[in-house]
Enzyme design. Structure first.
Site, short mmCIF file in Angstrom:
data_model
loop_
_atom_site.label_atom_id
_atom_site.label_comp_id
_atom_site.label_asym_id
_atom_site.label_seq_id
_atom_site.Cartn_x
_atom_site.Cartn_y
_atom_site.Cartn_z
N LYS A 116 -8.17 29.30 35.56
CA LYS A 116 -8.36 30.64 34.99
C LYS A 116 -9.79 30.66 34.79
CE LYS A 116 -7.14 32.52 31.15
NZ LYS A 116 -8.25 32.84 30.50
N GLU B 159 -7.14 41.66 29.65
CA GLU B 159 -7.24 41.45 28.30
C GLU B 159 -7.93 42.68 27.79
OE1 GLU B 159 -8.24 37.78 26.53
OE2 GLU B 159 -8.11 38.70 24.83
O1 KIV Z 1 -7.73 31.30 26.19
C1 KIV Z 1 -6.72 32.17 26.21
O2 KIV Z 1 -5.60 31.80 25.58
C2 KIV Z 1 -6.53 33.21 27.14
C3 KIV Z 1 -5.30 33.87 26.87
C4 KIV Z 1 -5.49 34.86 25.47
C5 KIV Z 1 -5.47 35.20 28.15
O3 KIV Z 1 -7.47 33.56 27.78
#
Ligand code: KIV
Length: 255
Positions: free
Chosen positions: A112, A181
């Site tokens: 991500k 988010e």
């Molecule tokens: O780092 C994380 O836990 C996140 C989520 C809150 C989406 O990016």
């Protein structure tokens, strides 16, 4: 639980919502799998909830990889996503690829990455090498110093346009899913309708293709953390404190 794969998740857009939680260790991962949650994110939120830091900026690629391998040992069937931490991809696409490979070798099935057009060259490169990418737009915690905190994004027309453009850009670059988010529900709904890939919301209303929460938050492990979007499914803060008090009493009394 049957193995959840990326094609299965992508095929669920518009038909079946996707459940995702963050997780950082094998013990919780085993329970997440038992609950048949579709996907686990080893988030850089570990900087805050595991290391006790104020933000996510001081998390290293080695720390994320360490937690990914622990989670992988606890659960093999949820789709496992790992965060690219701050500093692991900003300097060059080459370094971003090198660091994403470390997370894949630790057991991640996707990485991500926070940001919009600025991360598109990296997204394109990773997906061309078969490393799936989950993009992350809206409230992007790695930009905390620019935003001056963790307040919701998308309050002005200009900001909503920027977030929409970012979502479209990362999809075009090849992202497989997008985390939305801290943005208004109407904007999250609009983005969800405008992109073909699944959107996963946190603090973005109910109109996304799925939801993600930090596992410690949904279990109520911090009585002082109560953002408006958070539903606590347990109150572990007081339950664990009472259990520990009882244990201490037994030890002291020699029981
Ligand atoms: O780092 C994380 O836990 C996140 C989520 C809150 C989406 O990016």
């Amino acid at each position: 639980m049957i193995k959840v794969t990326l094609p299965k998740l992508k095929g669920r857009k518009g038909t079946e919502k996707i459940s995702m939680v963050t997780c950082y260790d094998a013990t919780f991962a085993r329970l997440v799998e038992k609950a048949e949650i579709d996907s686990i994110l080893v988030g850089d939120s570990l900087g805050m909830v595991i290391k006790g830091e104020e933000n996510t900026l001081n998390v290293s690629i080695e720390e994320v990889a360490h937690h990914v391998s622990a989670v992988k040992r606890g659960a093999q069937n949820p789709f496992l996503i790992a965060d690219m931490p701050f500093g692991s991809y900003q300097d060059s696409v080459e370094n971003g690829v090198k660091n994403a490979v470390k997370l894949v070798k630790a057991g991640a099935e996707a990485v991500k990455i926070e940001g919009g057009s600025e991360v598109c060259p990296l997204i394109s490169k990773l997906v061309s090498f078969g490393i799936p990418v989950v993009a992350h737009v809206g409230l992007t915690p790695q930009y905390v110093n620019k935003f001056g905190g963790f307040a919701k994004r998308g309050k002005s027309e200009e900001e909503r346009g920027f977030i929409m453009d970012s979502a479209i850009a990362v999809e075009k670059a090849g992202a497989d899913m997008i985390v939305l988010e801290g943005i208004p529900e109407a904007l999250a709904a609009e983005i969800t309708g405008n992109v073909k890939i699944p959107t996963i919301g946190i603090g973005a209303g109910t109109e996304t293709d799925g939801q993600v929460l930090v596992i410690y938050d949904l279990l109520g492990m911090n009585a002082d953390f109560n953002p408006s979007f958070l539903k606590k499914y347990l109150n572990l803060d007081s339950l664990v404190t009472s259990a520990l008090k009882e244990y201490r009493k037994d030890v002291v009394s020699g029981k």
